[in-house]
Design a protein around this motif. Structure first.
Motif, PDB file in Angstrom:
ATOM      1  N   GLN A  23      -1.942  -0.615  -5.169  1.00 30.62           N
ATOM      2  CA  GLN A  23      -1.249  -1.458  -6.162  1.00 30.62           C
ATOM      3  C   GLN A  23      -2.055  -2.720  -6.493  1.00 30.62           C
ATOM      4  OE1 GLN A  23       2.416  -1.720  -3.865  1.00 30.62           O
ATOM      5  NE2 GLN A  23       3.491  -0.478  -5.383  1.00 30.62           N
ATOM      6  N   LEU A  24      -2.599  -3.368  -5.460  1.00 29.60           N
ATOM      7  CA  LEU A  24      -3.374  -4.590  -5.727  1.00 29.60           C
ATOM      8  C   LEU A  24      -4.609  -4.276  -6.561  1.00 29.60           C
ATOM      9  CD1 LEU A  24      -3.301  -6.649  -2.387  1.00 29.60           C
ATOM     10  CD2 LEU A  24      -1.857  -6.912  -4.405  1.00 29.60           C
ATOM     11  N   LYS A  81      -5.583  -6.095 -10.045  1.00 32.08           N
ATOM     12  CA  LYS A  81      -6.904  -6.733 -10.207  1.00 32.08           C
ATOM     13  C   LYS A  81      -7.640  -6.116 -11.402  1.00 32.08           C
ATOM     14  CE  LYS A  81     -11.136  -7.296  -7.362  1.00 32.08           C
ATOM     15  NZ  LYS A  81     -11.543  -8.652  -7.730  1.00 32.08           N
ATOM     16  N   ALA A  82      -7.592  -4.775 -11.478  1.00 32.22           N
ATOM     17  CA  ALA A  82      -8.274  -4.082 -12.583  1.00 32.22           C
ATOM     18  C   ALA A  82      -7.663  -4.477 -13.925  1.00 32.22           C
ATOM     19  CB  ALA A  82      -8.184  -2.569 -12.378  1.00 32.22           C
ATOM     20  N   ASN A 111     -10.543  -3.935 -16.622  1.00 29.72           N
ATOM     21  CA  ASN A 111     -11.515  -2.894 -16.304  1.00 29.72           C
ATOM     22  C   ASN A 111     -10.857  -1.850 -15.398  1.00 29.72           C
ATOM     23  OD1 ASN A 111     -13.589  -1.277 -15.533  1.00 29.72           O
ATOM     24  ND2 ASN A 111     -14.923  -2.917 -14.785  1.00 29.72           N
ATOM     25  N   LEU A 112     -10.250  -0.868 -16.036  1.00 30.01           N
ATOM     26  CA  LEU A 112      -9.425   0.092 -15.278  1.00 30.01           C
ATOM     27  C   LEU A 112     -10.254   1.086 -14.455  1.00 30.01           C
ATOM     28  CD1 LEU A 112      -6.410   0.713 -17.664  1.00 30.01           C
ATOM     29  CD2 LEU A 112      -6.723  -1.021 -15.906  1.00 30.01           C
ATOM     30  N   THR A 113     -11.580   1.033 -14.579  1.00 29.60           N
ATOM     31  CA  THR A 113     -12.393   1.894 -13.707  1.00 29.60           C
ATOM     32  C   THR A 113     -12.352   1.378 -12.263  1.00 29.60           C
ATOM     33  OG1 THR A 113     -14.437   0.633 -13.970  1.00 29.60           O
ATOM     34  CG2 THR A 113     -14.013   2.377 -15.593  1.00 29.60           C
ATOM     35  N   ARG A 114     -11.798   0.196 -12.063  1.00 28.05           N
ATOM     36  CA  ARG A 114     -11.777  -0.400 -10.718  1.00 28.05           C
ATOM     37  C   ARG A 114     -10.520  -0.039  -9.924  1.00 28.05           C
ATOM     38  NH1 ARG A 114     -16.501  -0.631 -10.180  1.00 28.05           N
ATOM     39  NH2 ARG A 114     -16.535  -2.271  -8.595  1.00 28.05           N
TER      40      ARG A 114
END
Ligand code: GUN
Ligand code: FE
Length: 421
Positions: A325-326, A330-331, A336-339
């Motif tokens: 979830q974190l 953060k992403a 930056n949803l690749t993270r």
């Protein structure tokens, strides 16, 4: 020994290995094979319909903070330590109190399926020794560290440099040859250890080939304090490295590693270094969010810790879910949803990655220690709900609890609830 069930594990972080109605074959406490068919004449322990997964590994918790779980969460790290943590830890001068708490912590680790863990014990030698003994009695496997702190602490909670080092050495000698419960050198963090102490602890690590655990780059205020105390160094990494406490001679665990520089990351990669992500603790103490994805991509064996009582749940699935979830928050904030971390990545951190600190544990590859849990997910399924093994694992991690774990095995042996009488 042959066990049948829905077998799941993560050989790599990228995917689950899945053997639905598969067979886990164990010889001399180790995994011999995992296969879809079994032709042989061993009796089969039939757990059809249940999940078989590796045991969890909690790579960072403080046994002496157990009574504080769920308290003090309006504070950040440094005031939390002063107001809540030290007043609790000082109580472990009383060995009767220590025994009650330690038995409870070990029982909770057992209940939650964390059969291997790395524990901060006590500042006090006697209480630390007691935790070694009780852990051995429990049948669990752990690294146990006597906590060292000889500067910048409250007057009621400090020891001399000599005591720190002599008592650490005494416990190392006493327990270094135990098979399941081993010593680990434990400087609390840079601000609490004098140069003399750090130097001597580095020498102990080297001379006895014993690993090290500490905290690093957890809060911004801690970082400022470290550089005020050591203006000649830019980072905590440089300080630890200077005194042989950064994985140069033996494996080193550092909890948190949130606020790192590029140079620190480079040094981590060069050393035998385990960064430990403690998501619940980091959220409670407003510490920040570790770049777990970056650490995994750098090839670091990033693992997971409950950090009791920075974190308030000792049950590792709570930490697994919050880590995911974190990473999503953060992403999203960083656009930056690749993270985003996925389920197999974080399950891997809580099993094979953390397990590698103990050797070949945390997976079901050939030769790995046969450490596994049997999970019954029937009570968390809705009426008529039928799911694949990975979906059932996900539901267990998100909405299950300790009661879904029906058996716990370490080195192929069934481990009973400890301290029953
Ligand atoms: N840094 C130094 N001591 C501690 C501790 O007990 N918990 C956490 N989370 N960080 C620390
Ligand atoms: Fe901690």
């Amino acid at each position: 020994m042959v066990i049948k069930g829905d077998i799941l594990f993560t050989k790599s972080k990228d995917d689950f290995e899945i053997y639905e109605n598969g067979f886990l074959i164990i010889e001399d406490g180790k995994v011999k094979a995992v296969q879809q068919e079994y032709i042989g004449n061993e009796d089969i322990i039939d757990r059809t319909g249940k999940l078989i997964i590796p045991t969890f590994v909690d790579l960072h918790l403080h046994a002496n903070q157990y009574a504080n779980c769920g308290l003090g969460n309006d504070e950040e790290l440094l005031t939390w330590l002063e107001k809540y943590t030290y007043p609790e830890e000082v109580k472990f001068k009383d060995l009767a109190y220590a025994e009650e708490i330690y038995k409870e912590v070990l029982t909770k680790l057992w209940e939650g399926g964390s059969l291997r863990s790395v524990i901060f014990a006590s500042l006090y030698k006697e209480a630390s020794d007691l935790l070694f003994k009780l852990t051995i009695d429990s049948g669990l496997s752990a690294y146990v560290g006597k906590v060292n702190m000889d500067r910048n602490t409250p007057d009621f909670y400090i020891e001399s440099t000599e005591d720190s080092i002599n008592f650490s050495e005494e416990l190392i000698k006493k327990y270094k040859d135990n098979e399941l419960v081993k010593p680990i050198i434990t400087p609390r963090f840079v601000p609490h250890c004098t140069i003399e102490s750090m130097e001597a602890q580095g020498n102990l690590a080297k001379n006895y080939d014993v690993p090290v655990q500490s905290h690093m780059n957890e809060s911004l205020a801690e970082g400022v304090w470290v550089t005020q105390l050591h203006p000649e160094y830019k980072t905590a990494t440089e300080v630890f490295e200077k005194y042989g406490l950064f994985g140069s001679s033996s494996k080193t665990i550092m909890a948190h590693c949130i606020h790192n520089t590029k140079e620190e990351l480079e040094m981590m990669r060069k050393r035998k270094f385990y960064p430990v992500h403690c998501p619940e603790s980091n959220a409670n103490l407003t510490s920040g969010i570790m770049d777990v994805k970056g650490m995994l991509e750098a090839g670091l064996p990033v693992s997971l810790g409950s950090d009791i009582s920075g974190g308030h749940h000792i049950f590792m699935p709570n930490q697994i879910v919050l880590a995911i979830q974190l990473s999503k928050m953060k992403a999203r904030m960083e656009d930056n949803l690749t993270r985003v971390l996925n389920l197999s990545e974080v399950f891997y951190m809580a099993t094979k990655s953390g397990g590698s600190f103990f050797g070949e544990t945390g997976s079901f590859e050939e030769g790995y220690s046969a450490d596994f849990l049997i999970i019954d997910t029937s009570t968390i399924m809705a009426p008529r709900e039928v799911r694949s093994p990975v979906e059932r694992l996900e539901k267990f991690l998100y909405i299950g609890n300790q009661a879904n774990i029906t058996e716990r095995y370490l080195q192929g042996r069934l481990i009973d609830r400890p301290f029953k009488d």
